[in-house]
Design a protein around this motif. Structure first.
Motif, PDB file in Angstrom:
ATOM      1  N   LYS A  25       0.863  -1.188   0.000  1.00 23.98           N
ATOM      2  CA  LYS A  25       0.000   0.000   0.000  1.00 23.98           C
ATOM      3  C   LYS A  25       0.893   1.229   0.000  1.00 23.98           C
ATOM      4  O   LYS A  25       1.095   1.845   1.046  1.00 23.98           O
ATOM      5  N   ASN A  83       3.325 -13.438  -3.413  1.00 20.04           N
ATOM      6  CA  ASN A  83       1.927 -13.335  -3.848  1.00 20.04           C
ATOM      7  C   ASN A  83       0.992 -14.099  -2.913  1.00 20.04           C
ATOM      8  O   ASN A  83      -0.106 -13.636  -2.600  1.00 20.04           O
ATOM      9  N   ARG A  84       1.415 -15.248  -2.450  1.00 20.93           N
ATOM     10  CA  ARG A  84       0.620 -16.020  -1.493  1.00 20.93           C
ATOM     11  C   ARG A  84       0.488 -15.250  -0.179  1.00 20.93           C
ATOM     12  O   ARG A  84      -0.580 -15.167   0.406  1.00 20.93           O
ATOM     13  N   TRP A  85       1.590 -14.683   0.298  1.00 21.61           N
ATOM     14  CA  TRP A  85       1.588 -13.880   1.532  1.00 21.61           C
ATOM     15  C   TRP A  85       0.630 -12.696   1.367  1.00 21.61           C
ATOM     16  O   TRP A  85      -0.137 -12.386   2.287  1.00 21.61           O
ATOM     17  N   CYS A  86       0.661 -12.052   0.200  1.00 14.75           N
ATOM     18  CA  CYS A  86      -0.245 -10.924  -0.053  1.00 14.75           C
ATOM     19  C   CYS A  86      -1.704 -11.361   0.024  1.00 14.75           C
ATOM     20  O   CYS A  86      -2.534 -10.664   0.619  1.00 14.75           O
ATOM     21  N   ARG A  87      -2.027 -12.493  -0.573  1.00 13.44           N
ATOM     22  CA  ARG A  87      -3.413 -12.985  -0.510  1.00 13.44           C
ATOM     23  C   ARG A  87      -3.823 -13.269   0.929  1.00 13.44           C
ATOM     24  O   ARG A  87      -4.916 -12.899   1.355  1.00 13.44           O
ATOM     25  N   LEU A  88      -2.963 -13.930   1.681  1.00 12.72           N
ATOM     26  CA  LEU A  88      -3.277 -14.261   3.079  1.00 12.72           C
ATOM     27  C   LEU A  88      -3.454 -13.021   3.944  1.00 12.72           C
ATOM     28  O   LEU A  88      -4.219 -13.020   4.900  1.00 12.72           O
ATOM     29  N   ASN A  89      -2.730 -11.952   3.606  1.00 12.11           N
ATOM     30  CA  ASN A  89      -2.775 -10.717   4.390  1.00 12.11           C
ATOM     31  C   ASN A  89      -3.615  -9.619   3.749  1.00 12.11           C
ATOM     32  O   ASN A  89      -3.572  -8.474   4.194  1.00 12.11           O
ATOM     33  N   ARG A  90      -4.357 -10.003   2.715  1.00 13.23           N
ATOM     34  CA  ARG A  90      -5.260  -9.079   2.019  1.00 13.23           C
ATOM     35  C   ARG A  90      -4.554  -7.814   1.532  1.00 13.23           C
ATOM     36  O   ARG A  90      -5.074  -6.696   1.652  1.00 13.23           O
ATOM     37  N   ILE A  91      -3.371  -8.005   0.989  1.00 10.82           N
ATOM     38  CA  ILE A  91      -2.608  -6.901   0.408  1.00 10.82           C
ATOM     39  C   ILE A  91      -2.975  -6.813  -1.062  1.00 10.82           C
ATOM     40  O   ILE A  91      -2.824  -7.771  -1.808  1.00 10.82           O
ATOM     41  N   GLU A  92      -3.467  -5.655  -1.466  1.00 12.26           N
ATOM     42  CA  GLU A  92      -3.903  -5.486  -2.854  1.00 12.26           C
ATOM     43  C   GLU A  92      -2.949  -4.654  -3.690  1.00 12.26           C
ATOM     44  O   GLU A  92      -2.984  -4.708  -4.915  1.00 12.26           O
TER      45      GLU A  92
END
Length: 108
Positions: A25, A83-92
């Motif tokens: 972000k 990318n997996r970490w971003c999905r798990l942490n709702r990082i867009e």
């Protein structure tokens, strides 16, 4: 490939190969990503709290020290982990800020 949660900080210093520094972000938290030199796995750090650009050594919110080894590189396995970490942490949204920190090795 599975994604693990943070382990206890028993290994207080990790060496990262094929590393980059990403900011989530834009304007928010920064994270080291790379290949853990000890076991060859992809790694995403907790939030960077302190970073010495010249020494290429940083301390994260977990208390771990990360040492950036060699020059920065894009790596498909590390990208998958990120990318997996971003999905798990709702990082867009995130930005690769590696180049803006003047920490690349020279080619000399």
């Amino acid at each position: 490939m599975s994604i693990w949660t943070n382990r206890p900080v028993s290994n207080r210093c990790l060496y990262l190969l094929k590393w980059r520094i990403l900011e989530v972000k834009p304007g928010a938290d920064r994270h080291f990503i790379g290949v853990n030199a000890a076991d060859g796995t992809g790694r995403v750090s907790s939030t960077i709290r302190d970073f010495d650009v010249l020494a290429r050594r940083g301390i994260t919110a977990s208390g771990r020290t990360y040492v950036l080894v060699g020059s920065s590189h894009f790596d498909e396995d590390v990208e998958f982990t990120w990318n997996r970490w971003c999905r798990l942490n709702r990082i867009e949204a995130y930005v690769d800020i590696t180049g803006g920190l003047s920490i690349h090795q020279s080619s000399n």
